[in-house]
Design a protein around this motif. Structure first.
Motif, PDB file in Angstrom:
ATOM      1  N   LEU A   1       0.837  -1.194   0.000  1.00  0.00           N
ATOM      2  CA  LEU A   1       0.000   0.000   0.000  1.00  0.00           C
ATOM      3  C   LEU A   1       0.875   1.247   0.000  1.00  0.00           C
ATOM      4  O   LEU A   1       1.905   1.288   0.672  1.00  0.00           O
ATOM      5  N   LYS A   2       0.443   2.260  -0.717  1.00  0.00           N
ATOM      6  CA  LYS A   2       1.133   3.542  -0.723  1.00  0.00           C
ATOM      7  C   LYS A   2       0.582   4.404   0.412  1.00  0.00           C
ATOM      8  O   LYS A   2      -0.602   4.750   0.407  1.00  0.00           O
ATOM      9  N   LEU A   3       1.432   4.690   1.374  1.00  0.00           N
ATOM     10  CA  LEU A   3       1.028   5.449   2.552  1.00  0.00           C
ATOM     11  C   LEU A   3       1.621   6.848   2.486  1.00  0.00           C
ATOM     12  O   LEU A   3       2.844   7.016   2.368  1.00  0.00           O
ATOM     13  N   ALA A   4       0.774   7.857   2.558  1.00  0.00           N
ATOM     14  CA  ALA A   4       1.211   9.244   2.621  1.00  0.00           C
ATOM     15  C   ALA A   4       1.125   9.723   4.059  1.00  0.00           C
ATOM     16  O   ALA A   4       0.060   9.628   4.686  1.00  0.00           O
ATOM     17  N   VAL A   5       2.226  10.215   4.607  1.00  0.00           N
ATOM     18  CA  VAL A   5       2.252  10.784   5.958  1.00  0.00           C
ATOM     19  C   VAL A   5       2.272  12.299   5.789  1.00  0.00           C
ATOM     20  O   VAL A   5       3.262  12.874   5.331  1.00  0.00           O
ATOM     21  N   LEU A   6       1.172  12.933   6.144  1.00  0.00           N
ATOM     22  CA  LEU A   6       0.978  14.360   5.900  1.00  0.00           C
ATOM     23  C   LEU A   6       1.336  15.156   7.157  1.00  0.00           C
ATOM     24  O   LEU A   6       0.666  15.054   8.183  1.00  0.00           O
ATOM     25  N   VAL A   7       2.405  15.928   7.069  1.00  0.00           N
ATOM     26  CA  VAL A   7       2.870  16.734   8.206  1.00  0.00           C
ATOM     27  C   VAL A   7       2.120  18.062   8.188  1.00  0.00           C
ATOM     28  O   VAL A   7       2.328  18.891   7.298  1.00  0.00           O
ATOM     29  N   GLY A   8       1.239  18.281   9.182  1.00  0.00           N
ATOM     30  CA  GLY A   8       0.295  19.379   9.114  1.00  0.00           C
ATOM     31  C   GLY A   8       0.777  20.716   9.622  1.00  0.00           C
ATOM     32  O   GLY A   8       0.186  21.747   9.297  1.00  0.00           O
ATOM     33  N   SER A   9       1.812  20.752  10.425  1.00  0.00           N
ATOM     34  CA  SER A   9       2.289  22.015  10.988  1.00  0.00           C
ATOM     35  C   SER A   9       3.377  22.613  10.117  1.00  0.00           C
ATOM     36  O   SER A   9       4.265  21.900   9.637  1.00  0.00           O
TER      37      SER A   9
ATOM     38  N   VAL B   1       8.426  13.927  15.166  1.00  0.00           N
ATOM     39  CA  VAL B   1       7.360  12.924  15.247  1.00  0.00           C
ATOM     40  C   VAL B   1       7.193  12.219  13.905  1.00  0.00           C
ATOM     41  O   VAL B   1       6.977  11.003  13.847  1.00  0.00           O
ATOM     42  N   ALA B   2       7.299  12.969  12.814  1.00  0.00           N
ATOM     43  CA  ALA B   2       7.150  12.375  11.488  1.00  0.00           C
ATOM     44  C   ALA B   2       8.239  11.337  11.222  1.00  0.00           C
ATOM     45  O   ALA B   2       7.963  10.260  10.665  1.00  0.00           O
ATOM     46  N   ARG B   3       9.472  11.649  11.605  1.00  0.00           N
ATOM     47  CA  ARG B   3      10.557  10.687  11.406  1.00  0.00           C
ATOM     48  C   ARG B   3      10.303   9.421  12.203  1.00  0.00           C
ATOM     49  O   ARG B   3      10.477   8.302  11.696  1.00  0.00           O
ATOM     50  N   TRP B   4       9.870   9.590  13.457  1.00  0.00           N
ATOM     51  CA  TRP B   4       9.584   8.423  14.294  1.00  0.00           C
ATOM     52  C   TRP B   4       8.499   7.562  13.671  1.00  0.00           C
ATOM     53  O   TRP B   4       8.635   6.333  13.578  1.00  0.00           O
TER      54      TRP B   4
ATOM     55  N   VAL C   1      -2.363  11.553   8.989  1.00  0.00           N
ATOM     56  CA  VAL C   1      -2.250  12.994   9.210  1.00  0.00           C
ATOM     57  C   VAL C   1      -1.574  13.223  10.556  1.00  0.00           C
ATOM     58  O   VAL C   1      -2.035  12.721  11.585  1.00  0.00           O
ATOM     59  N   LEU C   2      -0.492  13.971  10.543  1.00  0.00           N
ATOM     60  CA  LEU C   2       0.252  14.289  11.760  1.00  0.00           C
ATOM     61  C   LEU C   2      -0.060  15.730  12.132  1.00  0.00           C
ATOM     62  O   LEU C   2       0.182  16.649  11.348  1.00  0.00           O
ATOM     63  N   THR C   3      -0.636  15.931  13.324  1.00  0.00           N
ATOM     64  CA  THR C   3      -1.109  17.264  13.680  1.00  0.00           C
ATOM     65  C   THR C   3      -0.884  17.590  15.154  1.00  0.00           C
ATOM     66  O   THR C   3      -1.017  16.718  16.014  1.00  0.00           O
ATOM     67  N   PRO C   4      -0.565  18.842  15.452  1.00  0.00           N
ATOM     68  CA  PRO C   4      -0.611  19.328  16.832  1.00  0.00           C
ATOM     69  C   PRO C   4      -1.994  19.904  17.119  1.00  0.00           C
ATOM     70  O   PRO C   4      -2.854  19.959  16.222  1.00  0.00           O
ATOM     71  N   ASP C   5      -2.215  20.305  18.364  1.00  0.00           N
ATOM     72  CA  ASP C   5      -3.360  21.148  18.717  1.00  0.00           C
ATOM     73  C   ASP C   5      -2.917  22.599  18.664  1.00  0.00           C
ATOM     74  O   ASP C   5      -1.924  22.975  19.292  1.00  0.00           O
TER      75      ASP C   5
ATOM     76  N   PHE D   1      10.157  12.741  24.407  1.00  0.00           N
ATOM     77  CA  PHE D   1      11.303  12.573  23.508  1.00  0.00           C
ATOM     78  C   PHE D   1      12.542  13.186  24.151  1.00  0.00           C
ATOM     79  O   PHE D   1      12.461  14.212  24.831  1.00  0.00           O
ATOM     80  N   ASP D   2      13.681  12.567  23.898  1.00  0.00           N
ATOM     81  CA  ASP D   2      14.932  13.119  24.439  1.00  0.00           C
ATOM     82  C   ASP D   2      15.522  14.143  23.471  1.00  0.00           C
ATOM     83  O   ASP D   2      14.930  14.459  22.425  1.00  0.00           O
ATOM     84  N   GLY D   3      16.690  14.657  23.795  1.00  0.00           N
ATOM     85  CA  GLY D   3      17.307  15.689  22.986  1.00  0.00           C
ATOM     86  C   GLY D   3      17.724  15.236  21.608  1.00  0.00           C
ATOM     87  O   GLY D   3      17.968  16.073  20.718  1.00  0.00           O
ATOM     88  N   GLN D   4      17.801  13.936  21.373  1.00  0.00           N
ATOM     89  CA  GLN D   4      18.147  13.398  20.061  1.00  0.00           C
ATOM     90  C   GLN D   4      16.911  13.005  19.250  1.00  0.00           C
ATOM     91  O   GLN D   4      17.017  12.421  18.176  1.00  0.00           O
ATOM     92  N   GLY D   5      15.741  13.318  19.802  1.00  0.00           N
ATOM     93  CA  GLY D   5      14.509  13.000  19.097  1.00  0.00           C
ATOM     94  C   GLY D   5      14.064  11.562  19.232  1.00  0.00           C
ATOM     95  O   GLY D   5      13.239  11.079  18.446  1.00  0.00           O
ATOM     96  N   GLU D   6      14.575  10.865  20.243  1.00  0.00           N
ATOM     97  CA  GLU D   6      14.190   9.471  20.480  1.00  0.00           C
ATOM     98  C   GLU D   6      13.250   9.397  21.677  1.00  0.00           C
ATOM     99  O   GLU D   6      13.404  10.142  22.650  1.00  0.00           O
ATOM    100  N   LEU D   7      12.284   8.490  21.599  1.00  0.00           N
ATOM    101  CA  LEU D   7      11.363   8.306  22.718  1.00  0.00           C
ATOM    102  C   LEU D   7      12.086   7.689  23.907  1.00  0.00           C
ATOM    103  O   LEU D   7      12.854   6.739  23.764  1.00  0.00           O
ATOM    104  N   ARG D   8      11.812   8.232  25.081  1.00  0.00           N
ATOM    105  CA  ARG D   8      12.416   7.689  26.297  1.00  0.00           C
ATOM    106  C   ARG D   8      11.833   6.316  26.635  1.00  0.00           C
ATOM    107  O   ARG D   8      12.544   5.431  27.110  1.00  0.00           O
TER     108      ARG D   8
END
Length: 209
Positions: free
Chosen positions: A14-22, A32-35, A94-98, A166-173
């Motif tokens: 399947l072709k998956l599109a990850v849409l970064v909304g901010s 978050v998108a990279r993760w 869809v990747l979104t903040p509030d 997330f830590d300073g390297q962008g990895e989840l603790r």
């Protein structure tokens, strides 16, 4: 007696599109998108394309005839890559903040400039924010995509107080629980994405605007 399907007859991923909304300066969205893109790659059922709205021209002034009536309006040339990716997608996350208890204006513009690109496709959500983890935005987006004849899957991935997770390297603790939530959502997208891709191929979707 039935024989196993050969590799040649297996359905294409399947072709998956990850849409970064901010698109805000200093946004956390790329982390978050990279993760999430890594989780989609690990899942193994998708070819994934990350679509960052910051890379596209998104005028807030829409065409005089809305896409719901004229499904292929004259879009700005800078939107061509976005439209192509949405056309080709079998599923969208869809990747979104509030933002002020809702979702970004950039995301609404991207949605409203398109119509047929959403129809009969499954939509998943990844949210992040201070308290709700993006749920306030996600619940509103479910209504928006329902109006566009898309199917939003039940499971979602949310990151409340993301700046602590997330830590300073962008990895989840503590990655185990979010990874499990991502897999559940991706599993649902596989089922719906496969079923709706087959349905669109045999009976193209149409609706009365």
């Amino acid at each position: 007696m039935s024989t196993p399907m050969s590799a040649a007859s297996s359905p294409a991923p399947l072709k998956l599109a990850v849409l970064v909304g901010s698109v805000r300066e200093g946004r956390f969205a790329p982390v978050v998108a990279r993760w999430f893109a890594e989780r989609a790659a690990e899942h193994g059922e998708f070819t994934t394309e990350v679509i960052d709205l910051a890379d596209y021209t998104l005028p807030l002034a829409l065409p005089s005839v809305p896409p719901a009536i004229a499904p292929d309006p004259e879009r700005p040339a800078g939107m061509a890559g976005l439209t192509r990716a949405l056309d080709e997608a079998d599923a969208v996350v869809v990747l979104t903040p509030d933002y002020n208890r809702s979702f970004p204006a950039s995301l609404k513009a991207a949605i409203d400039w398109h119509f047929t690109q959403w129809q009969a496709k499954p939509i998943g959500f990844v949210g992040y924010s201070g308290l709700s983890g993006g749920l306030l935005a996600i619940e509103q987006l479910r209504q928006v995509f329902g109006e566009l004849h898309a199917h939003t899957v039940r499971s979602a991935v949310t990151f409340p107080r993301y700046y602590l997770l997330f830590d300073g390297q962008g990895e989840l603790r503590e990655p185990t629980e979010p990874a499990g939530a991502a897999k559940r959502m991706l599993d649902e997208l596989v089922w719906w994405g496969t079923a709706l891709r087959e349905a669109r191929a045999t009976r193209p979707f149409s609706s009365v605007a």
